[in-house]
Enzyme design. Structure first.
Site, PDB file in Angstrom:
ATOM      1  N   HIS A 166       1.202  -1.255  -0.192  1.00 41.57           N
ATOM      2  CA  HIS A 166      -0.099  -0.068   0.011  1.00 41.57           C
ATOM      3  C   HIS A 166       0.656   1.328  -0.355  1.00 41.57           C
ATOM      4  CE1 HIS A 166       0.398   1.149   4.546  1.00 41.57           C
ATOM      5  NE2 HIS A 166       0.941  -0.657   4.461  1.00 41.57           N
TER       6      HIS A 166
ATOM      7  N   ASP B 202      -0.528   4.658   0.840  1.00 38.32           N
ATOM      8  CA  ASP B 202      -1.235   4.952   1.867  1.00 38.32           C
ATOM      9  C   ASP B 202      -0.294   4.994   3.498  1.00 38.32           C
ATOM     10  OD1 ASP B 202      -2.725   2.328   1.569  1.00 38.32           O
ATOM     11  OD2 ASP B 202      -3.938   4.098   2.836  1.00 38.32           O
TER      12      ASP B 202
ATOM     13  N   ASP C 188       6.987   1.657   6.145  1.00 37.99           N
ATOM     14  CA  ASP C 188       5.553   1.662   6.552  1.00 37.99           C
ATOM     15  C   ASP C 188       4.073   2.079   5.274  1.00 37.99           C
ATOM     16  OD1 ASP C 188       2.288   0.166   6.859  1.00 37.99           O
ATOM     17  OD2 ASP C 188       2.260   1.508   8.741  1.00 37.99           O
TER      18      ASP C 188
ATOM     19  N   GLU D 134      -5.009   1.165   2.663  1.00 29.18           N
ATOM     20  CA  GLU D 134      -5.125  -0.101   3.735  1.00 29.18           C
ATOM     21  C   GLU D 134      -5.541   0.470   5.153  1.00 29.18           C
ATOM     22  OE1 GLU D 134      -3.046  -2.383   6.185  1.00 29.18           O
ATOM     23  OE2 GLU D 134      -2.308  -0.383   5.934  1.00 29.18           O
ATOM     24  N   GLU D 135      -4.534   1.553   4.989  1.00 32.89           N
ATOM     25  CA  GLU D 135      -4.616   2.756   7.094  1.00 32.89           C
ATOM     26  C   GLU D 135      -5.666   2.529   7.676  1.00 32.89           C
ATOM     27  OE1 GLU D 135      -2.142   1.898   8.389  1.00 32.89           O
ATOM     28  OE2 GLU D 135      -0.416   2.494   7.610  1.00 32.89           O
TER      29      GLU D 135
END
Length: 923
Positions: free
Chosen positions: A481, A483, A515, A548-549
């Site tokens: 991801h 984001d 991340d 995703e977050e």
């Protein structure tokens, strides 16, 4: 390459405001800035001033005010060695032409010679005279002769080729044994007080002691300190290979010395170049052009062919403490922290603040095709600058180099791809577009997959492989991801701008580096390597989402809608987590799922005043909610929902062995974690057992203590494990809450809303993808867990677990053990400590490491308590097994302030991905 300056003796006089360039007639030339400042690639920090630098093809060597010799990798900027090399400040470093020997001199009147591979001391050279500080060194590889310039105005030399032919030295004349003319002088009564042994860290020992012959000394080589020297070749037209020693002194004179090959490289026949009265503090050579940095800010340019002063450059209005040349450019560092860059016409084309205070050393070098300037100062920093943009020539970097990877990551991090905040929607789109352009650049076919409700798009990319057999290789899907979590930095807790990635002490700092932007690009560049080498044997598909977050909003529908575009998949790989600590690579084979819910109790009445309307007859929403939530769990957090634990799988023997291995390794590194049994139980509770957490409360009405809210709600989550089905858990929780609410006989209304859910995932550590990952980790990382350490030595932070029993203020005692958490497992990584090595600890660690005892240790197979919504969905949708490679360390601070990723982890993750993408499809 070498540069140094005795800046500790020189005060900073004024701010540098001029960039004028003067010719010999003193006329002012134009000196406008015409090019941008170089890009700061990385910063490494220490606890002492950096006085000297030397740069090889792979390492940076630095000498400090405290006498430490430090080595950093140019590839990862990790601290490789810390050696307590001298008892005085290191004033000069010099690398031999072949890069095998490193020379250091210091205020202790000693020159040490080091092996650059091991940093073992080979020789220690000293003079029987009281020379004071040794300011500078030069070494002739052809003559095997070392030259030193000293505070007592002498130049001395030692022929290393004759070291075994000379009589053994009399160590009574060693500088460490001689009486000091001031500190050891006799007091009243003719008695001197013995000096105590120097305090501090242990000093390095070993190597051969070498004493300079009294005949190998030229006294009064200058009428002032000998500050700087270098060797030049080809100044004698009749002997092109003959070397000349060039020295600069405090008398303002430059001298050219002929070297006598027949007399152990003895200096003779000096030729003086008069520069005026100002001291010569630094020298640099470019062909036959000699540059001298002087007091008061001038740089003199000499043509050594004609021995004429051809230009006087008014570079600074403060002392010029260091000069360096390379690629047709001249760089000068001043006593106010500014660096100036001059072109071949001696026009100042750039000026920037490189250090907070004095710039004491500099060097120009190249690494992996990138041209760099390295500077050191008394702000305890070494800065590495990219000067490639300064050079008018095509880039020598391959498109897939690690330097290009870092550049791409910095650009991607600059986009504020915060999916949780609508104000960053445009940045999210731009970030997705940036990522897609990278895929295109390396030859992938790409497409933006739209999500429902105009959520952030999914970046889809396919690299087409070329099968080497009749049977096509198996296809791999990489999921990630782009984001990130918000990082507003309103409280200024970040040490960098979170969206302006910076390298410090071997780590990259910035939101998303760990991340998940860094791992995504590591995988992308790994495939790009295989494409460039024509070794990609099967298709690799990338699916990089932007929500995703926020629970992967719209992800499942978008994938189902575009499944015909994605095609068949055989293996799924992701890299969206971290090691268990900072030392041992891991493989993640299990994740818990999650059910997020909001429980709300609402009254038909409006908000009321507790003094006016409060009574035992009223059903208050907050009271009902508290009593209701209290029924969800009992002592030790045991969830009371009927059947909640029934589907939980029993622990297998193989799983117990994995937990035992993990506990054993963690306790070896951090005994304060407690006993193995308790630690194992703690890990199981976090990873493979379900749990319930109440996160926060919310009430209606004004925020004061007299209101009876008519609405009260709480947000809770249940972490679930494999074989617990989300639909059944949701229904069981809702039914249980409704039943318990009925028992309250309340007139209020209960609402249970499911906000988000993610299924748990459990992989098979014995399958081919995990075994391929394990093999790749062992090949790339080598023997695991034997003294490898991060490049940011951190201050000691106590993370020992509390004792098993705790006594409260009222005297009640609880026997419950406080379990290990992620912060205790990392042993207190301190991001505020950007400095430097604890020298004594570094030496002790180095001495305790026994390379012969290294054994191969498999990566740790771990599970995690967090959730990734997409992984189990992708497994089901494509009927393909998944595996999870953690790239970062436990101290990466994902989702927190100062998120970071170690460079070596990024590079080695790329290597691991490359091996997996090339080998797994053929299995």
């Amino acid at each position: 390459m070498m540069a140094r300056s005795p800046a500790l003796l020189l005060p900073c006089r004024e701010l540098d405001t001029a960039s004028a360039i003067n010719g010999l007639d003193g006329a002012r030339a134009q000196g406008t800035v015409t090019s941008p400042s170089p890009l700061l690639i990385h910063t490494v920090k220490n606890q002492r001033s950096i006085l000297a630098l030397a740069v090889s093809s792979s390492n940076i060597y630095a000498g400090t005010q405290g006498g430490e010799l430090l080595t950093w990798s140019l590839e990862t900027y990790e601290l490789l060695h810390t050696v307590a090399a001298h008892r005085g400040s290191i004033l000069c470093l010099f690398l031999s032409q072949d890069g095998r020997l490193l020379f250091s001199s210091a205020g202790d009147a000693i020159v040490n010679v080091w092996c650059t591979k091991t940093l073992d001391r080979l020789y220690s050279i000293y003079s029987t005279y009281d020379v004071g500080d040794v300011f500078c060194i030069a070494y002739s590889s052809a003559l095997q002769t070392t030259y030193l310039g000293a505070q007592n105005t002498s130049i001395q030399w030692y022929d290393l080729s004759q070291r075994d032919n000379r009589p053994p030295p009399n160590l009574a004349f060693h500088p460490a044994q001689r009486s000091h003319r001031f500190f050891d002088s006799k007091g009243p009564g003719g008695v001197s007080t013995p000096r105590p042994a120097p305090p501090g860290e242990p000093r390095v020992f070993g190597g051969q002691e070498l004493e300079i012959d009294e005949e190998h000394i030229w006294q009064y080589a200058h009428y002032g300190y000998v500050y700087c020297m270098l060797l030049a070749r080809g100044l004698n037209a009749n002997e092109a290979d003959e070397e000349t020693l060039i020295s600069g002194g405090g008398d303002g004179t430059i001298k050219l010395w002929r070297l006598d090959r027949s007399a152990s490289g003895a200096i003779e026949d000096p030729v003086s170049l008069e520069n005026g009265d100002d001291s010569i503090l630094a020298l640099a050579l470019d062909g036959t052009f000699l540059y001298s940095g002087r007091l008061e800010g001038d740089i003199n340019v000499w043509d050594l062919d004609t021995r004429q002063l051809i230009r006087r450059v008014k570079a600074h209005t403060v002392d010029v403490l260091t000069v360096a040349v390379g690629h047709g450019l001249l760089f000068s560092g001043g006593a106010n922290g500014y660096v100036k860059k001059f072109n071949q016409r001696y026009e100042c084309i750039s000026r920037w603040k490189a250090h907070d205070e004095l710039i004491l050393a500099s060097a120009v070098a190249s690494h992996n095709g990138k041209d760099i300037l390295v500077t050191g100062g008394n702000d305890d920093c070494v800065a590495i600058w990219d000067i490639g943009d300064c050079i008018k020539q095509p880039s020598k970097l391959p498109r897939t180099s690690n330097e290009q990877l870092i550049d791409s990551l910095a650009k991607l991090v600059s986009y504020r791809t915060v999916s949780s905040k609508p104000e960053y929607a445009e940045d999210c789109r731009r970030g997705a577009s940036c990522l897609r352009s990278l895929f295109k650049r390396f030859g992938a076919t790409t497409e933006m997959l739209n999500t429902e409700d105009n959520m952030n798009p999914i970046v889809f990319a396919r690299f087409n492989g070329k099968p080497t057999q009749e049977k096509p290789g198996k296809k791999i899907l990489f999921y990630g991801h782009y984001d990130v979590i918000a990082a507003e930095n309103e409280q200024q807790k970040w040490i960098v701008d979170p969206f302006n990635m910076q390298g410090i002490n071997g780590y990259l700092y910035g939101r998303g580096v760990s991340d998940n932007k860094g791992p995504v690009l590591a995988a992308l560049y790994a495939v790009a390597d295989l494409v460039a080498e024509q070794k990609l044997v099967s298709d690799v598909v990338f699916i990089i989402e932007g929500e995703e977050e926020c629970g992967s909003r719209g992800f499942e529908r978008a994938i189902k809608k575009n499944k015909h575009v994605i095609g068949d998949i055989d293996w799924i790989l992701l890299a969206n987590s971290y090691w268990l600590n900072d030392d041992y690579p891991c493989l993640t084979y299990g994740l818990r799922g999650v059910v997020h819910a909001t429980v709300q109790v609402e009254s038909d009445r409006p908000d009321l005043h507790s003094g006016v309307d409060g009574s035992h007859l009223m059903d208050e929403a907050v009271k009902d909610l508290v009593m209701l939530l209290a029924t969800l769990s009992g002592p030790n957090g045991r969830v009371k929902i009927p059947g909640f634990y029934t589907p939980v799988l029993p622990v297998t023997e193989a799983e117990n062995e994995r937990y035992d291995a993990i506990s054993k390794i963690l306790l070896q590194r951090n005994p304060e974690l407690g006993d193995a049994e308790t630690l194992t139980a703690s890990l199981k509770a976090r990873w493979r057992e379900p749990s319930l957490t109440i996160h926060r409360f919310k009430t209606s009405g004004p925020a004061n203590s007299t209101i009876i809210p008519h609405v009260a709600s709480a947000v809770l989550s249940m972490r679930i494990v494999p074989d617990q089905e989300t639909a059944k858990i949701q229904q069981a929780m809702t039914t249980y809450l409704e039943l318990q609410f009925q028992k309250l006989h309340s007139s209020n209304k209960l609402t249970v809303k499911i906000d988000h859910q993610a299924e748990p995932w459990l992989g098979d550590p014995e399958n081919q993808i995990f075994q391929t990952l394990e093999e790749a980790i062992l090949q790339v990382w080598g023997p695991i867990g034997h003294g490898r350490r991060g490049s940011v030595p951190t201050s000691k932070v106590s993370n020992s677990l509390p004792s098993p029993t705790k006594t409260s203020a009222n005297g009640l005692t609880s026997a419950k053990h406080v379990h290990a958490t992620s912060s205790t497992l990392t042993n207190g990584s301190d991001h505020a400590s950007q400095a430097t090595a604890d020298t004594a600890n570094s030496i002790a660690r180095c001495q305790s490491e026994d390379n012969s005892s290294k054994t191969t240790q498999k990566p740790l197979y771990i599970r995690e308590g967090g959730s990734i919504p997409a992984i189990r969905f992708l497994e089901k949708e494509f009927n393909a097994p998944a595996a999870h490679l953690p790239c970062g360390q436990a101290s990466d601070c994902a989702h927190l302030d100062n998120e970071r990723l170690r460079l070596s982890n990024l590079y080695r993750s790329r290597e691991i991905f490359k091996k997996v993408f090339s080998e797994l499809p053929l299995k």
